[in-house]
Structure formats: structure tokens, C-alpha cells
Scaffold this motif. Sequence first.
Motif, PDB file in Angstrom:
ATOM      1  N   ASN A  45       0.831  -1.212   0.000  1.00 10.57           N
ATOM      2  CA  ASN A  45       0.000   0.000   0.000  1.00 10.57           C
ATOM      3  C   ASN A  45       0.866   1.263   0.000  1.00 10.57           C
ATOM      4  OD1 ASN A  45       0.741   0.568   2.720  1.00 10.57           O
ATOM      5  ND2 ASN A  45      -0.951  -0.677   3.501  1.00 10.57           N
ATOM      6  N   PHE A  46       0.217   2.395  -0.242  1.00  6.08           N
ATOM      7  CA  PHE A  46       0.942   3.650  -0.429  1.00  6.08           C
ATOM      8  C   PHE A  46       1.707   4.059   0.828  1.00  6.08           C
ATOM      9  CE2 PHE A  46       1.159   8.310  -0.209  1.00  6.08           C
ATOM     10  CZ  PHE A  46       1.875   8.573  -1.377  1.00  6.08           C
ATOM     11  N   ALA A  47       1.076   3.878   1.991  1.00  7.39           N
ATOM     12  CA  ALA A  47       1.729   4.281   3.242  1.00  7.39           C
ATOM     13  C   ALA A  47       3.026   3.502   3.450  1.00  7.39           C
ATOM     14  CB  ALA A  47       0.783   4.069   4.419  1.00  7.39           C
ATOM     15  N   ALA A  48       3.003   2.199   3.162  1.00  6.32           N
ATOM     16  CA  ALA A  48       4.204   1.384   3.322  1.00  6.32           C
ATOM     17  C   ALA A  48       5.272   1.763   2.294  1.00  6.32           C
ATOM     18  CB  ALA A  48       3.852  -0.098   3.196  1.00  6.32           C
ATOM     19  N   GLN A  49       4.849   2.047   1.071  1.00  4.58           N
ATOM     20  CA  GLN A  49       5.805   2.457   0.038  1.00  4.58           C
ATOM     21  C   GLN A  49       6.521   3.740   0.439  1.00  4.58           C
ATOM     22  OE1 GLN A  49       4.094   2.716  -3.892  1.00  4.58           O
ATOM     23  NE2 GLN A  49       3.128   0.713  -3.734  1.00  4.58           N
ATOM     24  N   SER A  50       5.773   4.680   1.026  1.00  9.54           N
ATOM     25  CA  SER A  50       6.388   5.942   1.439  1.00  9.54           C
ATOM     26  C   SER A  50       7.409   5.750   2.555  1.00  9.54           C
ATOM     27  CB  SER A  50       5.302   6.934   1.889  1.00  9.54           C
ATOM     28  OG  SER A  50       4.616   6.444   3.029  1.00  9.54           O
TER      29      SER A  50
END
Length: 352
Positions: free
Chosen positions: A312-317
Motif C-alpha cells: 500500500n501507499f503508506a508502506a511504500q512511502s
Amino acid sequence: MSEEQTPAGADASAIRRLSEAREKIVAQLSQVIVGQTEVIEELLICMFARGHCLLEGVPGLAKTLLISTLARSLNLSFQRIQFTPDLMPADITGTDIIEENRSTGARERRFLEGPLFSNMILADEINRTPPKTQAALLEAMQERTVTVGRTRHQLSDPFFVLATQNPIEQEGTYPLPEAQQDRFMFKVFVNYPSFLEEFEVARRTTAVQVDRIQPALSGQEIIELQRTVREVPVSDHIIRYALSIVRQTRIGTPGVPDFVSDQVGWGAGPRAVQFLILGGKARALLHGRTHVTTEDIAALAKPVLRHRIVVNFAAQSDGITADKIIDQLVSVTPSKEDALTNDARFKKIFAS
């Protein structure tokens, strides 16, 4: 049945046949390719398990050279397709043409085969062609047939697709959606060589090069080895171990670890379990065993799962990658049968 025992009826000659095939191919590849031992092993596992492989790496790491050299070391027909934005489905599948019959003067329809009608296909820079052409290739990979008009044409056997893509240059590309990447058995990362490997590459490629690649295996021999891989027995414990790793990637399932729920947007499907087990069978034979262990499954978790897990986006960031999540999953999954089946968390996973 314990992992250390050889199952009754296991064919010891299968180890010898696959080991000899591996040695022949590696000997031919080593004339041209320096290093890349892990990549070569994963390519061979994929081939003997009758799968397709997606290679990803920055330019200049010899991805195309590796695949073309592998094709030369096998007595198979080979086609390299350079994927470009203007490539159309008919350019790879073939098309019907109208020609005149010289004896009767009548016009007849004839199918002109495209480059997919070969045993080994190099799909170079697959993410540079539009989705319509990508879909035509992926349909051939899944069905091993090509439909043109109202006629279905059977592809050659064996049939492998080895595709490459560049992860850093995204302008003018059409990235493969996760659902289409799922058609590939493995996604293999091709990394930079070590200092000594790059030294050898520089020495070889700046001098006169003479390679004498000789075909090591025929198509029929590959088909027989693929059948041998399928015959390798797998204990129920190994299947449960593969299932436990894959099912832990699915958010919302009881017993899934908190880090998966926090970092994963979508998990792997049943095809991942099938490829883990098939890959484990091929790896076991390549490593001189006629039985699959949990070590085989764990070793193939990354190439099988990294393109089937959506971070997910939060983990990628936060810099979390699919590989890091897979490492955590393997570390929290017990390899012993009693620990796996008696753990309360895995009882929930198996019951869901």
C-alpha cells in the motif's frame, strides 16, 4: 513423512538426468555470462517447471544476452521480439492473408505465423508496448494457443516466454498490471555484478571473444524433464507450509500478521501456491534430492510472491518493499510440522 526421508518409489535417475542437464547448460552459459548464478538457477527452475519468467533490471546487466545465450544452449526455435509502442497484436501472433492459388486461379486464405510460434520467446522490454499487444502475449502464455479470426492455432511445445523490463525509465511505458504479472511464474531481479564479476566482464568484453555454444538439450528432452519434475512427491506438511506463507498475504483473513494488515493492499492468489510447489519440486531435483523441503519453498518465496503482493501507499512511502514483507513472512512461519499445525494463529488461517 519427514523432510529428510526419500519417498518410496522416488526415481534416483531423475536427479542424475536433471543434474546432467543443468551442468551442460551452465557450462555453455559460462562461456558468455559472468556470475548471475542465482538468476540462472531461477531461470532453469522456471523452465523445468513449465513456467514463464519476468526479468527486471537496469540497462546493461546482460538480461537480453543471458536469455539469447540460454536459447542457443538449447536445441529450440527462438524468437526475439522487441516491444515498441507501435507493435500490434498481429505482429506477434500472426495474421490471415489472401493469396492466389496458381493452379486454380482462386483466392484462398492462408495463416501466416507470427514469432510466437517458436519454442522460446524473448519479449524484450515488454512494458514498452500497449496493453492490447501485452494481452495477446499473455493469452498465448496462459492458453498456449493463438486465436486469429475464428481459428485457434496451437503453439509449439515446449513454450517459454522470458520477458524483460526496465524499472527506472517509465516515460512512454505501459507497466504490466498485477493481474497480468500473475501469469509469470517468477519475477527475477537482475542486480549489479560484484567487483570481481565486473572486472571479468570488462576483461572479456574488451578483448577478442570466441564462444562455441553447443545445444545441450533438445525439446523432447526438456518435455521429459518437465514430466519428471511433476512426478516428484510432496508431503502434506510442505503443502501446508506453502499455503501458510501465501494465505498470510491476504488482508482480512483471520490470523494474518499485523504488519501484513498495515502494509499490504492486496495479497497473492492460488496460482502462487501452485508455483511455489512446482518450483520447489524442480529446485529439489536440481539440488540432488527427490523430495521437497521447506527450504525449497522459502528460497522461492521472493521470485514467486514479489509481483503478486501489492504494497500500500503508506508502506511504500516508508520504503517498505514486497521483498521485505516476504522476508518477514518467512521468518514468522514455522518450518516444523508440529509447530505449524499446533500454532493457534495458523489454525485460524487454515480454518478460514
